[in-house]
Scaffold this active site. Structure first.
Site, mmCIF file in Angstrom:
data_model
loop_
_atom_site.group_PDB
_atom_site.id
_atom_site.type_symbol
_atom_site.label_atom_id
_atom_site.label_comp_id
_atom_site.label_asym_id
_atom_site.label_seq_id
_atom_site.Cartn_x
_atom_site.Cartn_y
_atom_site.Cartn_z
ATOM 1 N N ASP A 72 0.872 -1.162 0.000
ATOM 2 C CA ASP A 72 0.000 0.000 0.000
ATOM 3 C C ASP A 72 0.916 1.220 0.000
ATOM 4 O O ASP A 72 1.565 1.519 1.003
ATOM 5 C CB ASP A 72 -0.906 -0.006 1.233
ATOM 6 C CG ASP A 72 -1.894 1.154 1.254
ATOM 7 O OD1 ASP A 72 -1.634 2.167 0.559
ATOM 8 O OD2 ASP A 72 -2.899 1.066 1.968
ATOM 9 N N TYR A 171 -9.136 16.451 -9.020
ATOM 10 C CA TYR A 171 -8.317 15.635 -9.921
ATOM 11 C C TYR A 171 -7.267 16.495 -10.619
ATOM 12 O O TYR A 171 -6.091 16.116 -10.722
ATOM 13 C CB TYR A 171 -9.211 14.957 -10.960
ATOM 14 C CG TYR A 171 -8.476 14.075 -11.947
ATOM 15 C CD1 TYR A 171 -8.123 12.774 -11.616
ATOM 16 C CD2 TYR A 171 -8.142 14.537 -13.222
ATOM 17 C CE1 TYR A 171 -7.454 11.956 -12.526
ATOM 18 C CE2 TYR A 171 -7.476 13.743 -14.125
ATOM 19 C CZ TYR A 171 -7.139 12.450 -13.772
ATOM 20 O OH TYR A 171 -6.469 11.649 -14.673
ATOM 21 N N THR A 206 -8.391 0.746 -20.257
ATOM 22 C CA THR A 206 -8.024 -0.120 -19.141
ATOM 23 C C THR A 206 -9.138 -1.134 -18.897
ATOM 24 O O THR A 206 -10.228 -1.030 -19.471
ATOM 25 C CB THR A 206 -7.801 0.705 -17.868
ATOM 26 O OG1 THR A 206 -9.054 1.329 -17.509
ATOM 27 C CG2 THR A 206 -6.756 1.791 -18.080
#
Length: 272
Positions: A72, A171, A206
């Site tokens: 992580d 973003y 993707t």
């Protein structure tokens, strides 16, 4: 001999998407690729099927050596242990690719609207913590394995549309933080012969995008192999330092180096 034979690469966020595409291309060139992420067999994010073990197997099948390590990248202890292990096993890193991002996970609350003041703070945390902060944390631990050998390449995956706000304010800030961070990294690493470059793909097909029903007709023209080939081109360029600190479009790199996507085309940058 393959061009990256004997080279050690780390690709973060490699269970799927751009990370997997990049890892495959580096593997096809003969690199040993440590593929990292949270999704492992029996425990994946967003209930997706893809895992880092699958990516590592794909790297090996393509002629490299894939090594999967669960990590992580928002946790300092995980990242430190990752690079301590690589240090013990390899003693160096030649290529680091940062491609983790938490802002697209379906587990995030949807909020009450599209404006920044209507979005839950979890959106900010996901994009900034599992984005530029994770990039910085990962690079911080990776750099000592590059500087002592006076050689290395850091690639930070990013996104932007020239003269536009990308997607939404949170973003857009996250991606531009990565771009600015890349410039700062390049400046501080120059004396150690380590280059840092931000690479911007277009709208990629993707696994998540395909499952959502999007395709070339919607603007999702690029496969993840296209960005993988861009990173491979940089990794095999002995004069790559000339780009250090820059933010470069995959389409731009395709023109510079002459590579194509898997269908033989050179998709243009995504324009929104």
């Amino acid at each position: 001999m393959k061009p990256l034979q004997g080279k050690i690469a780390v690709v973060t966020g490699a269970s799927r998407g751009a990370g997997r595409g990049i890892a495959y291309q580096l593997g096809s060139a003969g690199a040993t690729v440590y593929v990292t992420g949270r999704s492992v067999k029996g425990s994946t994010t967003d209930n997706r099927p893809e895992t880092i073990e699958e990516t590592a197997d794909g790297v090996t099948l393509r002629g490299g050596k894939g090594i999967a390590i669960q990590c992580d990248h928002t946790r300092s202890s995980d990242v430190r242990k990752l690079f301590e292990r690589i240090g013990r096993e390899q003693g160096r890193i030649d290529i680091l690719v940062n491609s983790v991002f938490g802002g697209s996970e379906r587990s995030l609350p949807s909020g009450d609207g599209r404006h920044f003041w209507e979005r839950p703070l979890e959106h900010w945390e996901a994009m900034m913590v599992a984005g530029p902060q994770a990039y910085l944390l990962t690079t911080r631990y990776a750099v000592p394995l590059m500087t002592k050998h006076q050689k290395g390449l850091i690639v930070n995956l990013t996104f932007f549309i020239k003269d536009q706000i990308s997607s939404n304010l949170y973003y857009d800030l996250a991606m531009n933080a990565i771009n600015r961070m890349t410039r700062g990294m390049a400046k501080e690493l120059q004396e150690y012969n380590v280059s840092a470059i931000a690479v911007c793909p277009g709208w990629m097909r993707t696994e998540r995008v395909i499952d959502s029903g999007f395709g070339p007709k919607d603007g999702a023209k690029e496969t993840t192999a296209y960005v993988g080939r861009a990173v491979l081109a940089l990794a095999t360029d002995t004069t790559v330092s000339k780009f250090s600190g820059e933010t470069l479009m995959v389409a731009e790199l395709a023109k510079k180096y002459g590579f194509t996507d898997v269908d033989g085309t050179q998709p243009l940058p995504f324009e929104g």
